[in-house]
Design an enzyme around this catalytic site. Structure first.
Site, PDB file in Angstrom:
ATOM      1  N   THR A 167       0.877  -1.172   0.000  1.00  0.00           N
ATOM      2  CA  THR A 167       0.000   0.000   0.000  1.00  0.00           C
ATOM      3  C   THR A 167       0.912   1.219   0.000  1.00  0.00           C
ATOM      4  O   THR A 167       2.079   1.100   0.357  1.00  0.00           O
ATOM      5  CB  THR A 167      -0.851  -0.002   1.291  1.00  0.00           C
ATOM      6  OG1 THR A 167      -1.666  -1.169   1.291  1.00  0.00           O
ATOM      7  CG2 THR A 167      -1.728   1.212   1.445  1.00  0.00           C
ATOM      8  N   ASP A 198      -8.031  -2.181   4.860  1.00  0.00           N
ATOM      9  CA  ASP A 198      -8.143  -1.024   5.754  1.00  0.00           C
ATOM     10  C   ASP A 198      -8.005   0.307   5.025  1.00  0.00           C
ATOM     11  O   ASP A 198      -8.427   1.348   5.533  1.00  0.00           O
ATOM     12  CB  ASP A 198      -7.075  -1.114   6.843  1.00  0.00           C
ATOM     13  CG  ASP A 198      -5.656  -1.166   6.278  1.00  0.00           C
ATOM     14  OD1 ASP A 198      -5.473  -1.759   5.180  1.00  0.00           O
ATOM     15  OD2 ASP A 198      -4.736  -0.633   6.911  1.00  0.00           O
ATOM     16  N   GLY A 219       0.067  -3.152   5.384  1.00  0.00           N
ATOM     17  CA  GLY A 219       0.165  -4.468   6.004  1.00  0.00           C
ATOM     18  C   GLY A 219      -1.176  -5.168   5.912  1.00  0.00           C
ATOM     19  O   GLY A 219      -1.960  -4.906   4.993  1.00  0.00           O
TER      20      GLY A 219
HETATM   21  N1  GLY Z   1      -3.221  -2.632   3.933  1.00  0.00           N
HETATM   22  C1  GLY Z   1      -3.721  -2.884   2.649  1.00  0.00           C
HETATM   23  C2  GLY Z   1      -4.670  -3.974   2.569  1.00  0.00           C
HETATM   24  O1  GLY Z   1      -4.752  -4.807   3.458  1.00  0.00           O
HETATM   25  O2  GLY Z   1      -5.380  -4.041   1.576  1.00  0.00           O
END
Ligand code: GLY
Length: 312
Positions: A167, A198, A219
């Site tokens: 990300t 998230d 993550g």
């Molecule tokens: N942190 C990015 C995802 O889990 O999609």
């Protein structure tokens, strides 16, 4: 003023810093820093040429939050349009909603004049999907994926920490002290179609409040959703914890999650005084930041807080 982010944001830092130096807003700087990351074909975790879902479709998640007002915009599982971060900004600025997903997000993007990209995946990524998935399934199983009534059996491939997930996080504080935070991702490689992480969930992967600071995550998004991680960091600062203690407590909250599928997490955060921080559950991970006094960004190792990985 300061710009900070996950290390893969470096490609957008010159543009973001230029905006901040010329008196532009934190919101503009965050959006402009993330756009080149979404355009970067070498980044397989964000925007164009990100790794797709299990069926081979790219589904993009992004969000933007304005720390002046706590106004926010987000898109999730959006196919076929980049930059997702700019569509998220339009959601914030033109709708009474915060989050649009799927077909609605695509439709809104087109209404707002964003071009649908004819092809958001290169032949290399399309071929890589087949090569990687075929390590675990037969040619027949691979061909039958579109129509199988047991797609969920393959989702374990998306939870393997050695396969790519990632990300981009960017936080900016402008000359007026205003803070904004943006996040964009293509999510876990080989995720179940329609899965949101998230990144588009305000409070989970993204939160900004001028009065206290901002935080963003990369993550395993499911963990940040369950622990409300970005909001927790800002709330801990509101409750009087230092930036370092707030981040450490949020990592501890993640470590205390029960159940299975507990994996890796990284945070970047900023306090209201412009102090940056980066935390990770993995040794050697870095983040970057640059202030107006610095000629270039610096890459700094994140503080390590171990999270015990548990897989279902
Ligand atoms: N942190 C990015 C995802 O889990 O999609």
């Amino acid at each position: 003023m300061i710009l900070l982010g996950s290390t893969n944001a470096n490609i957008g830092f010159p543009t973001g810093m230029e905006i901040l130096r010329s008196g532009g807003s934190a919101l503009d700087a965050v959006e402009a820093t993330i756009r080149p990351v979404e355009d970067n074909p070498a980044d397989r975790t964000v925007g164009f040429n990100g790794y797709p879902n299990i069926l081979g479709d790219l589904e993009l998640d992004a969000s933007l939050m304005d720390g002046r007002t706590l106004e926010s915009g987000a898109v999730g599982a959006m196919k076929g349009v980049i930059p997702a971060i700019s569509v998220a900004r339009k959601v914030m600025e033109t709708l009474p909603h915060v989050l649009l997903v799927g077909d609605g997000a695509d439709r809104f993007a087109k209404e707002m004049g964003f071009e649908s990209a004819a092809e958001l995946l290169t032949p290399e990524v399309i071929a890589a999907r087949e090569t990687i998935l075929r390590q675990d399934m037969s040619a027949e199983e691979f061909e039958a994926l579109q129509d199988t009534d047991n797609l969920r059996q393959w989702v374990r491939l998306a939870t393997d920490p050695e396969r790519t997930y990632g990300t981009v996080n960017v936080i900016a504080q402008d000359k007026d002290g205003n803070i904004a935070c943006g996040v964009s991702t293509s999510g876990w490689a080989w995720k179940y179609p329609g899965r949101l992480g998230d990144s588009p969930i305000i409070g989970a992967g993204n939160y900004a409040d001028n009065r206290y600071g901002a935080a963003a995550c990369t993550g395993m998004g499911e963990m940040a959703i369950r622990a409300s991680t970005a909001r927790s960091i800002v709330l801990y600062m509101k409750m009087g914890l230092t930036l370092a203690d707030a981040c450490a407590q949020a990592m501890q909250d993640l470590n205390e999650l029960g159940g299975s599928f507990i994996g890796r997490m990284n945070l970047v955060a900023l306090d209201k005084d412009g102090t940056p921080a980066g935390y990770s559950s993995m040794k050697g991970k870095t983040f970057i930041y640059q202030t107006d006094a610095m000629a270039d960004y610096v890459e700094q190792e994140r503080t390590l807080v171990e999270i015990e990985e548990r897989w279902g």
